[in-house]
Motif scaffolding. Structure first.
Motif, PDB file in Angstrom:
ATOM      1  N   ALA A 121      -6.359  -4.732  -4.345  1.00 53.81           N
ATOM      2  CA  ALA A 121      -6.243  -4.289  -2.959  1.00 53.81           C
ATOM      3  C   ALA A 121      -6.562  -2.792  -2.890  1.00 53.81           C
ATOM      4  CB  ALA A 121      -4.806  -4.287  -2.141  1.00 53.81           C
ATOM      5  N   GLY A 122      -7.897  -2.399  -3.600  1.00 52.49           N
ATOM      6  CA  GLY A 122      -8.281  -0.923  -3.451  1.00 52.49           C
ATOM      7  C   GLY A 122      -8.422  -0.470  -2.080  1.00 52.49           C
ATOM      8  N   LYS A 123      -8.013   0.752  -1.855  1.00 49.90           N
ATOM      9  CA  LYS A 123      -8.183   1.415  -0.459  1.00 49.90           C
ATOM     10  C   LYS A 123      -9.289   2.333  -0.227  1.00 49.90           C
ATOM     11  CE  LYS A 123      -3.960   2.997  -0.202  1.00 49.90           C
ATOM     12  NZ  LYS A 123      -2.807   3.628   0.652  1.00 49.90           N
ATOM     13  N   GLY A 124      -9.716   2.179   0.903  1.00 49.03           N
ATOM     14  CA  GLY A 124     -10.767   3.159   1.284  1.00 49.03           C
ATOM     15  C   GLY A 124      -9.897   4.156   2.306  1.00 49.03           C
ATOM     16  N   ARG A 125     -10.642   5.005   3.250  1.00 48.96           N
ATOM     17  CA  ARG A 125     -10.028   5.699   4.347  1.00 48.96           C
ATOM     18  C   ARG A 125      -9.710   4.747   5.412  1.00 48.96           C
ATOM     19  NH1 ARG A 125     -13.494  10.092   5.882  1.00 48.96           N
ATOM     20  NH2 ARG A 125     -14.874   8.424   5.393  1.00 48.96           N
ATOM     21  N   LEU A 126      -8.798   5.033   6.590  1.00 47.01           N
ATOM     22  CA  LEU A 126      -8.601   4.320   7.541  1.00 47.01           C
ATOM     23  C   LEU A 126      -8.494   2.677   7.474  1.00 47.01           C
ATOM     24  CD1 LEU A 126     -11.455   6.323   9.398  1.00 47.01           C
ATOM     25  CD2 LEU A 126      -9.089   6.921   9.281  1.00 47.01           C
ATOM     26  N   GLY A 127      -7.805   2.440   6.463  1.00 46.98           N
ATOM     27  CA  GLY A 127      -7.486   0.844   6.149  1.00 46.98           C
ATOM     28  C   GLY A 127      -8.668   0.170   5.650  1.00 46.98           C
ATOM     29  N   ARG A 128      -9.693   0.908   5.356  1.00 48.55           N
ATOM     30  CA  ARG A 128     -10.955   0.216   4.903  1.00 48.55           C
ATOM     31  C   ARG A 128     -10.629  -0.278   3.309  1.00 48.55           C
ATOM     32  NH1 ARG A 128     -14.240   4.096   8.259  1.00 48.55           N
ATOM     33  NH2 ARG A 128     -14.194   5.585   6.740  1.00 48.55           N
ATOM     34  N   GLN A 129     -11.382  -1.150   2.707  1.00 44.48           N
ATOM     35  CA  GLN A 129     -11.401  -1.651   1.613  1.00 44.48           C
ATOM     36  C   GLN A 129     -12.261  -0.847   0.572  1.00 44.48           C
ATOM     37  OE1 GLN A 129     -11.301  -5.946   1.379  1.00 44.48           O
ATOM     38  NE2 GLN A 129      -9.304  -5.925   2.510  1.00 44.48           N
ATOM     39  N   TRP A 130     -11.806  -0.979  -0.861  1.00 44.36           N
ATOM     40  CA  TRP A 130     -12.705  -0.528  -1.922  1.00 44.36           C
ATOM     41  C   TRP A 130     -12.797  -1.420  -2.908  1.00 44.36           C
ATOM     42  CZ3 TRP A 130     -15.855   3.521  -2.140  1.00 44.36           C
ATOM     43  CH2 TRP A 130     -16.423   3.919  -3.510  1.00 44.36           C
ATOM     44  N   ALA A 131     -14.033  -2.030  -3.093  1.00 41.25           N
ATOM     45  CA  ALA A 131     -14.584  -3.197  -4.008  1.00 41.25           C
ATOM     46  C   ALA A 131     -14.113  -2.748  -5.525  1.00 41.25           C
ATOM     47  CB  ALA A 131     -15.687  -3.440  -3.687  1.00 41.25           C
ATOM     48  N   SER A 132     -13.276  -3.416  -6.279  1.00 36.33           N
ATOM     49  CA  SER A 132     -12.946  -2.794  -7.495  1.00 36.33           C
ATOM     50  C   SER A 132     -13.026  -3.954  -8.490  1.00 36.33           C
ATOM     51  CB  SER A 132     -11.301  -2.361  -7.261  1.00 36.33           C
ATOM     52  OG  SER A 132     -11.421  -1.417  -6.166  1.00 36.33           O
ATOM     53  N   PRO A 133     -14.117  -4.492  -8.667  1.00 40.07           N
ATOM     54  CA  PRO A 133     -14.250  -5.481  -9.832  1.00 40.07           C
ATOM     55  C   PRO A 133     -13.672  -5.054 -11.167  1.00 40.07           C
ATOM     56  CG  PRO A 133     -16.466  -4.573  -9.131  1.00 40.07           C
ATOM     57  CD  PRO A 133     -15.650  -3.918  -8.332  1.00 40.07           C
ATOM     58  N   GLY A 134     -13.199  -5.935 -12.028  1.00 44.47           N
ATOM     59  CA  GLY A 134     -12.693  -5.423 -13.306  1.00 44.47           C
ATOM     60  C   GLY A 134     -13.605  -4.960 -14.515  1.00 44.47           C
ATOM     61  N   GLY A 135     -13.236  -3.914 -15.136  1.00 41.46           N
ATOM     62  CA  GLY A 135     -13.894  -3.728 -16.465  1.00 41.46           C
ATOM     63  C   GLY A 135     -15.179  -2.912 -16.339  1.00 41.46           C
ATOM     64  N   VAL A 136     -15.903  -2.341 -15.223  1.00 43.40           N
ATOM     65  CA  VAL A 136     -16.941  -2.041 -15.154  1.00 43.40           C
ATOM     66  C   VAL A 136     -16.906  -0.526 -14.557  1.00 43.40           C
ATOM     67  CG1 VAL A 136     -18.371  -3.846 -14.949  1.00 43.40           C
ATOM     68  CG2 VAL A 136     -17.086  -3.170 -13.089  1.00 43.40           C
ATOM     69  N   ASN A 137     -15.992  -0.147 -13.664  1.00 45.56           N
ATOM     70  CA  ASN A 137     -15.898   1.307 -13.012  1.00 45.56           C
ATOM     71  C   ASN A 137     -14.752   2.000 -13.454  1.00 45.56           C
ATOM     72  OD1 ASN A 137     -18.202   0.244 -11.494  1.00 45.56           O
ATOM     73  ND2 ASN A 137     -16.958  -0.373  -9.742  1.00 45.56           N
ATOM     74  N   LEU A 138     -14.679   2.999 -12.774  1.00 49.97           N
ATOM     75  CA  LEU A 138     -13.145   3.690 -12.568  1.00 49.97           C
ATOM     76  C   LEU A 138     -12.518   3.786 -11.404  1.00 49.97           C
ATOM     77  CD1 LEU A 138     -13.938   7.269 -14.243  1.00 49.97           C
ATOM     78  CD2 LEU A 138     -12.799   5.080 -15.333  1.00 49.97           C
ATOM     79  N   TYR A 139     -11.031   3.363 -11.598  1.00 48.48           N
ATOM     80  CA  TYR A 139     -10.294   3.358 -10.347  1.00 48.48           C
ATOM     81  C   TYR A 139      -9.102   4.271 -10.783  1.00 48.48           C
ATOM     82  CZ  TYR A 139     -13.163  -0.794  -9.865  1.00 48.48           C
ATOM     83  OH  TYR A 139     -14.178  -1.594 -10.017  1.00 48.48           O
ATOM     84  N   LEU A 140      -8.939   5.754 -10.409  1.00 46.01           N
ATOM     85  CA  LEU A 140      -7.726   6.050 -10.738  1.00 46.01           C
ATOM     86  C   LEU A 140      -7.220   7.323  -9.844  1.00 46.01           C
ATOM     87  CD1 LEU A 140      -8.597   9.580 -11.635  1.00 46.01           C
ATOM     88  CD2 LEU A 140      -9.841   8.393 -13.464  1.00 46.01           C
ATOM     89  N   SER A 141      -5.904   7.584 -10.121  1.00 48.09           N
ATOM     90  CA  SER A 141      -5.144   8.344  -9.181  1.00 48.09           C
ATOM     91  C   SER A 141      -4.568   9.366  -9.858  1.00 48.09           C
ATOM     92  CB  SER A 141      -4.150   7.605  -8.229  1.00 48.09           C
ATOM     93  OG  SER A 141      -4.880   6.543  -7.689  1.00 48.09           O
ATOM     94  N   VAL A 142      -4.445  10.824  -9.395  1.00 48.75           N
ATOM     95  CA  VAL A 142      -3.952  11.696 -10.273  1.00 48.75           C
ATOM     96  C   VAL A 142      -2.673  12.261  -9.153  1.00 48.75           C
ATOM     97  CG1 VAL A 142      -4.200  14.128 -11.443  1.00 48.75           C
ATOM     98  CG2 VAL A 142      -6.017  12.370 -11.267  1.00 48.75           C
ATOM     99  N   ILE A 143      -1.452  12.512  -9.844  1.00 50.21           N
ATOM    100  CA  ILE A 143      -0.507  13.275  -9.103  1.00 50.21           C
ATOM    101  C   ILE A 143      -0.468  14.773  -9.204  1.00 50.21           C
ATOM    102  CG2 ILE A 143       2.258  13.429  -8.910  1.00 50.21           C
ATOM    103  CD1 ILE A 143       2.064  10.491  -9.793  1.00 50.21           C
ATOM    104  N   LEU A 144      -0.528  15.400  -8.104  1.00 46.02           N
ATOM    105  CA  LEU A 144      -0.472  16.815  -8.085  1.00 46.02           C
ATOM    106  C   LEU A 144       0.474  17.335  -7.272  1.00 46.02           C
ATOM    107  CD1 LEU A 144      -4.133  17.819  -8.073  1.00 46.02           C
ATOM    108  CD2 LEU A 144      -2.823  17.759 -10.183  1.00 46.02           C
ATOM    109  N   ARG A 145       1.210  18.438  -7.818  1.00 47.10           N
ATOM    110  CA  ARG A 145       2.500  18.855  -6.912  1.00 47.10           C
ATOM    111  C   ARG A 145       1.808  20.684  -6.648  1.00 47.10           C
ATOM    112  NH1 ARG A 145       6.430  15.476  -6.737  1.00 47.10           N
ATOM    113  NH2 ARG A 145       6.665  13.947  -8.393  1.00 47.10           N
ATOM    114  N   PRO A 146       0.837  20.774  -5.797  1.00 48.63           N
ATOM    115  CA  PRO A 146       0.476  22.029  -5.600  1.00 48.63           C
ATOM    116  C   PRO A 146       1.253  22.769  -4.625  1.00 48.63           C
ATOM    117  CG  PRO A 146      -0.815  20.657  -4.051  1.00 48.63           C
ATOM    118  CD  PRO A 146       0.256  19.751  -5.163  1.00 48.63           C
ATOM    119  N   PRO A 147       1.557  24.342  -4.804  1.00 44.56           N
ATOM    120  CA  PRO A 147       2.375  24.958  -4.007  1.00 44.56           C
ATOM    121  C   PRO A 147       1.477  25.424  -2.592  1.00 44.56           C
ATOM    122  CG  PRO A 147       1.710  26.415  -6.014  1.00 44.56           C
ATOM    123  CD  PRO A 147       0.928  24.856  -6.068  1.00 44.56           C
ATOM    124  N   LEU A 148       1.399  24.402  -1.615  1.00 43.80           N
ATOM    125  CA  LEU A 148       0.510  24.641  -0.625  1.00 43.80           C
ATOM    126  C   LEU A 148       1.168  24.162   0.529  1.00 43.80           C
ATOM    127  CD1 LEU A 148      -2.903  23.003  -1.460  1.00 43.80           C
ATOM    128  CD2 LEU A 148      -2.469  25.437  -1.668  1.00 43.80           C
TER     129      LEU A 148
END
Ligand code: BT5
Length: 327
Positions: A121-148
């Protein structure tokens, strides 16, 4: 020893061997029969490792599968890298952003990275979908805690766009363009998308999840038919496969460097590099915002990521979201 450790030990022996290593030697080092070693070799081959076997000489590792493992990624990062200090590699996720958000809420360290081989259920913006087939691409998320303050959090979208653009350039030689606010294009086709989400108090960001989807080796038949925008992958654009491991380690390294610089000197350098790499900067653009369309030169981006459009009457219009086309 659990099977996974046996497999890792065998791999380590093959990787560190200078050429062939005999079955005899492997069986001695691993404390198991030669038949048991041979079975493990067969398992590694089935997992995609290329292992040459010559009866009089033994076994030799000739190729590795294009797998993403936390250990190998960490080994490819500079010592002390904040981004990637914890890496979670999943075979499958609904969305890495959702997983990362959950971990961040539970207190995960800044710099934690969640990767998935595939997303259901890869997410794009505004409820859109992100096609995410296995083994070929990169799907990653990084957690940051910026003082902003929360209104400055979009600056990190620009930071991640610059990091992805640089990585594509270094790993493939292509010159990607950034399309405001969050797309990366190669030859006018979308090759990567960014989705940043945050949790904030009124005056301070709690954490930001930088979601990055990059099409590395996706084939033409793996794209959805109803794309909003023409799309491609780096392999389609270059005509050759792009190995994922060096790409991901480079990307995390770029993110780490940019983020450290951002924390010490602020948004300025990111804004300048982003403008250089943007496909529309300084050019006449048309911005569709629902029913309304505005035209004018793309004059810059504001501190909160808003697009600044110079209107015919000389006013600067701030656009927070819309579809930009170069006229
Ligand atoms: C984006 O949204 O471009 C943000 C994509 C972010 C994906 C990453 S993957 C890791 C992390 N975890 C997630 O769940 N998400 C992030 P947007 O600008 O709304 O573009 C979405 C639109 O792009 C779709 O409506 C399709 O038309 C098109 N699209 C879908 N999959 C695509 C793909 N793989 N490559 C290019 N275009 C695609």
């Amino acid at each position: 020893m659990p099977p996974r450790f046996v497999q890792n030990e065998l791999l380590r022996l093959l990787e560190t061997a200078d050429g062939f290593v005999s079955g005899e030697q492997l069986s001695r080092s691993m404390g198991m029969s030669r038949t048991a070693v041979w079975k493990r070799i067969a398992t590694l081959r089935a997992a995609g490792y290329g292992i040459e076997a010559i009866p009089s000489q033994g076994y030799r590792l000739v190729s590795q599968p294009d797998l993403l493992t936390a250990d190998q990624i960490v080994a490819g990062l500079p010592l002390g890298s904040r981004v990637g200090q914890r890496i979670v590699c999943l075979e499958e996720a609904g969305s890495t952003n959702v997983e990362a958000f959950r971990l961040a809420e539970a207190g995960a360290l800044e710099g934690t990275v969640v990767l998935a081989e595939r997303q259901t259920a890869g997410k794009g913006r505004l409820g859109r979908q992100w096609a995410s087939p296995g083994g070929v691409n990169l799907y990653l998320s990084v957690i940051l805690r910026p003082p902003l303050p929360p209104y400055d959090a979009p600056q990190l979208t620009f930071l991640s766009a610059v990091a992805v653009a640089r990585t594509i350039e270094v790993q493939t030689g292509l010159k990607p363009a950034i399309k405001w606010p969050n797309d990366l294009l190669v030859d006018g086709c979308k090759v990567a998308g960014l989705l940043n989400e945050m949790s904030a108090e009124t005056d301070r960001v709690g954490f930001v999840v930088l979601g990055i989807g990059a099409n590395l080796n996706m084939t033409a038949d793996q794209f959805p038919v109803d794309l909003r925008y023409p799309a491609t992958s780096l392999a389609l654009a270059t005509g050759r496969m792009v190995p994922r491991m060096p790409f991901v380690t480079r990307l995390l390294t770029e993110l780490n460097e940019e983020y450290s610089r951002f924390l010490s000197v602020g948004f300025g350098p990111v804004r300048a590099e982003w403008a250089q790499r943007c496909n529309a900067f300084g050019r006449q653009v048309s911005v569709a915002m629902g029913a309304q369309t505005l035209q004018g030169p793309f004059a810059g981006i504001d501190h909160d990521g808003a697009l600044l459009l110079l209107l015919p009457d000389g006013r600067l219009e701030r656009v927070m979201s819309g579809d930009v086309t170069v006229v």
